[in-house]
Scaffold this motif. Structure first.
Motif, short mmCIF file in Angstrom:
data_model
loop_
_atom_site.label_atom_id
_atom_site.label_comp_id
_atom_site.label_asym_id
_atom_site.label_seq_id
_atom_site.Cartn_x
_atom_site.Cartn_y
_atom_site.Cartn_z
N TYR A 145 35.19 41.58 45.44
CA TYR A 145 35.28 41.75 44.17
C TYR A 145 36.80 41.86 43.45
O TYR A 145 37.52 42.64 43.99
CB TYR A 145 34.47 42.92 43.90
N PRO A 146 36.93 41.26 42.26
CA PRO A 146 38.29 41.21 41.84
C PRO A 146 38.95 42.63 41.28
O PRO A 146 40.19 42.86 41.52
CB PRO A 146 38.22 40.10 40.57
N LEU A 147 37.80 43.39 40.76
CA LEU A 147 38.39 44.74 40.26
C LEU A 147 38.89 45.50 41.32
O LEU A 147 40.05 46.13 41.06
CB LEU A 147 37.10 45.32 39.60
N GLU A 148 38.41 45.67 42.62
CA GLU A 148 38.95 46.54 43.50
C GLU A 148 40.45 45.78 43.83
O GLU A 148 41.37 46.54 44.08
CB GLU A 148 38.05 46.09 44.47
N ILE A 149 40.56 44.61 43.88
CA ILE A 149 42.00 44.05 44.11
C ILE A 149 43.02 44.42 42.94
O ILE A 149 44.16 44.79 43.09
CB ILE A 149 41.92 42.67 44.60
N GLU A 150 42.43 44.18 41.87
CA GLU A 150 43.26 44.47 40.66
C GLU A 150 43.79 45.77 40.51
O GLU A 150 44.88 45.91 40.10
CB GLU A 150 42.27 44.16 39.28
N ARG A 151 42.99 46.86 40.89
CA ARG A 151 43.30 48.42 41.05
C ARG A 151 44.57 48.54 41.71
O ARG A 151 45.48 49.12 41.71
CB ARG A 151 42.30 49.02 41.31
N VAL A 152 44.76 47.62 42.99
CA VAL A 152 45.84 47.79 44.13
C VAL A 152 47.01 47.08 43.21
O VAL A 152 48.02 47.63 43.24
CB VAL A 152 45.41 47.09 45.26
N LEU A 153 46.90 45.99 42.84
CA LEU A 153 47.95 45.01 42.19
C LEU A 153 48.51 45.69 41.06
O LEU A 153 49.80 45.74 40.77
CB LEU A 153 47.58 43.73 41.99
N ASN A 154 47.82 46.38 40.21
CA ASN A 154 48.16 47.07 38.94
C ASN A 154 49.14 48.13 39.18
O ASN A 154 49.64 48.78 38.22
CB ASN A 154 46.90 47.35 38.12
N ALA A 155 48.76 48.77 40.51
CA ALA A 155 49.75 49.88 40.93
C ALA A 155 51.12 49.54 41.48
O ALA A 155 51.99 50.34 41.71
CB ALA A 155 48.82 50.93 41.85
N CYS A 156 51.28 48.13 41.58
CA CYS A 156 52.51 47.77 42.20
C CYS A 156 53.77 47.80 41.13
O CYS A 156 53.39 47.63 40.03
CB CYS A 156 52.39 46.18 42.39
N PRO A 157 54.74 48.33 41.49
CA PRO A 157 55.81 48.69 40.40
C PRO A 157 56.10 47.23 39.91
O PRO A 157 56.31 46.42 40.41
CB PRO A 157 56.97 48.95 41.46
N GLY A 158 56.34 47.37 38.46
CA GLY A 158 56.58 46.10 37.61
C GLY A 158 55.71 45.37 37.18
O GLY A 158 55.52 44.45 36.31
#
Length: 435
Positions: free
Chosen positions: A349-362
């Protein structure tokens, strides 16, 4: 890599010791034990020993990150965690104990949801009548017996591979187990052991055909599910395996809905079949598929009453897939849940992955989507806005996501496409970046 042959008699002894080991560790009926290890005969025996003594195995992917693993262990309120070989050995060194002749529970698997939060599929401990009905239904549908040699292709933390393997052993048959899927090893196992049954996702079949020419004459059943099977692949499978041996089914971790035998698909290409015995399909005005299931096959979402209530209308269940029924009751899928990506038979599911990527600095924002891929069925991709490199994103994802969830392609963009109501339009992304 070699396959191990697990016999019903050999596994039974380990199952009895495993049940005794779980009891010695303080587990009682209805307690949960997390099993998070690579596929092995011992792991399979522990899962079965638990089920036949009323302890519920919680099957987790051993490739989960430490954070993902800890979250699910806490959510499951596990009485014991078995995620290393030492603990596994201790469990199967318990005193042998008596077991029920059928599983007294269903394994608990976690499935992702549209909220991005995984949900445990929980059936609790079944009474004797329900337990026997659930077991008998599966055995009668697939005709498992003591002559079967079942080839395992998928990991045991997935519901279907575990279900086919356990029911084969409980019917007196043997199971051929790899430690991981390898197409060349699967081809070699087909030639050496001459399996009679197998369950797989279409991705497995693609990779096997790419690796060589499998020996298929011994098969009476090749069941496949987990993702859409392209017509050209389906026809090749039908032509390669014995007549009437290829059976597709449609379902989810939560429940099984349909069965489609070879002759049915050939007369109605694209169908996933009719309702399996004991079930009734309907499609509502929005195209959402509902399935009425018998009482012994019902479930709730663990510690998620709102999600449970949304999934059920009386005896009818939906997992929010859409489709249509023809006049003879054959189901055709229009699509999976809007934001679901099925890659290699794994639901992402995209939302789970987006939560991780959105926490990446920058990173300012991201949108994850799937594109068609010959190898994986669908390929996980991400469009990202921010001051970041693709190498940074890949490294960050490696630390926070299991391998199947890590995007294979990153696209750095100035802005994400939006719909008329201002929401990010995932549907527009595949067309922008498809290969």
């Amino acid at each position: 890599m070699a396959y191990a042959k697990i016999t019903a008699a050999g596994s039974e002894e380990v199952q009895r010791r495993a049940a005794g080991g779980l009891r010695a560790a303080g587990l009682d009926v209805g307690d949960r034990v997390v099993l998070s290890l690579p596929t092995s005969g011992v792991l399979l025996a522990v899962a079965l020993g638990a089920l036949r003594s009323g302890v519920v195995p919680v099957m987790l992917d051993p490739a989960l990150t430490a954070t993902e693993h800890a979250e699910l262990v806490a959510d499951a309120e596990a009485a014991l965690v078995v995620n290393d070989q030492d603990t596994l050995r201790k469990v199967v060194q318990g005193p042998a104990t008596e077991l029920a002749d059928v599983p007294l529970a269903r394994p608990m698997h976690y499935t992702s949801g549209t909220s991005g939060r995984r949900k445990g599929v929980w059936s609790g401990v079944l009474d004797e009548t329900a337990a026997r009905a659930l077991f008998t239904e599966e055995v009668e549908l697939w005709q498992f017996d003591a002559a079967d040699r079942h080839l395992v292709l998928g990991p045991l933390y997935h519901s279907a591979p575990l279900r086919f393997a356990t029911h084969t052993l409980l019917s007196g048959g043997s199971v051929l187990l790899p430690d991981r899927f390898d197409p060349a090893a699967a081809i070699a196992a087909m030639a050496e052991f001459r399996p009679t049954t197998a369950f797989c996702a279409p991705t497995h079949l693609k990779r096997i055909f790419a690796a060589g020419s499998p020996s298929t004459g011994s098969f009476r059943l090749l069941a496949h599910a987990g993702e859409a099977c392209p017509d050209d692949l389906k026809r090749r499978v039908i032509d390669t395996f014995p007549a009437d041996s290829v059976v597709e089914f449609y379902g989810s971790t939560e429940a099984q809905f349909t069965v489609c035998r070879t002759s049915e698909w050939l007369s109605r290409p694209g169908t996933v079949g009719r309702a399996r015995p004991g079930r009734r399909l309907t499609v509502d005005a929005e195209g959402v598929i509902w399935c009425e299931v018998p009482e012994h096959a019902r479930f709730s979402y663990w510690r998620a009453p709102d999600k449970t209530a949304a999934a059920w209308r009386g005896a009818r269940l939906t997992v929010r897939d859409t489709g249509r029924l023809d006049d003879d009751g054959y189901l055709y899928l229009d699509g999976r849940r809007d934001d679901l990506i099925i890659t290699g038979g794994v639901n992402v599911y995209p939302l789970e992955i987006e939560r991780v990527l959105n926490a990446c600095p920058g990173v300012r924002e991201s949108a994850v989507f799937g594109v068609a891929d010959e190898h994986w069925g669908q390929r996980v991709c991400a469009a990202v806005v921010g001051d970041v490199t693709t190498a940074d994103l890949a490294e960050y994802a490696k630390a926070g996501l299991a391998p199947a969830k890590r995007p294979k392609d990153y696209h750095l963009v100035d802005e994400l496409p939006t719909s008329a109501n201002g929401k990010v339009s995932r549907r527009a992304l595949p067309g922008m970046f498809s290969r």
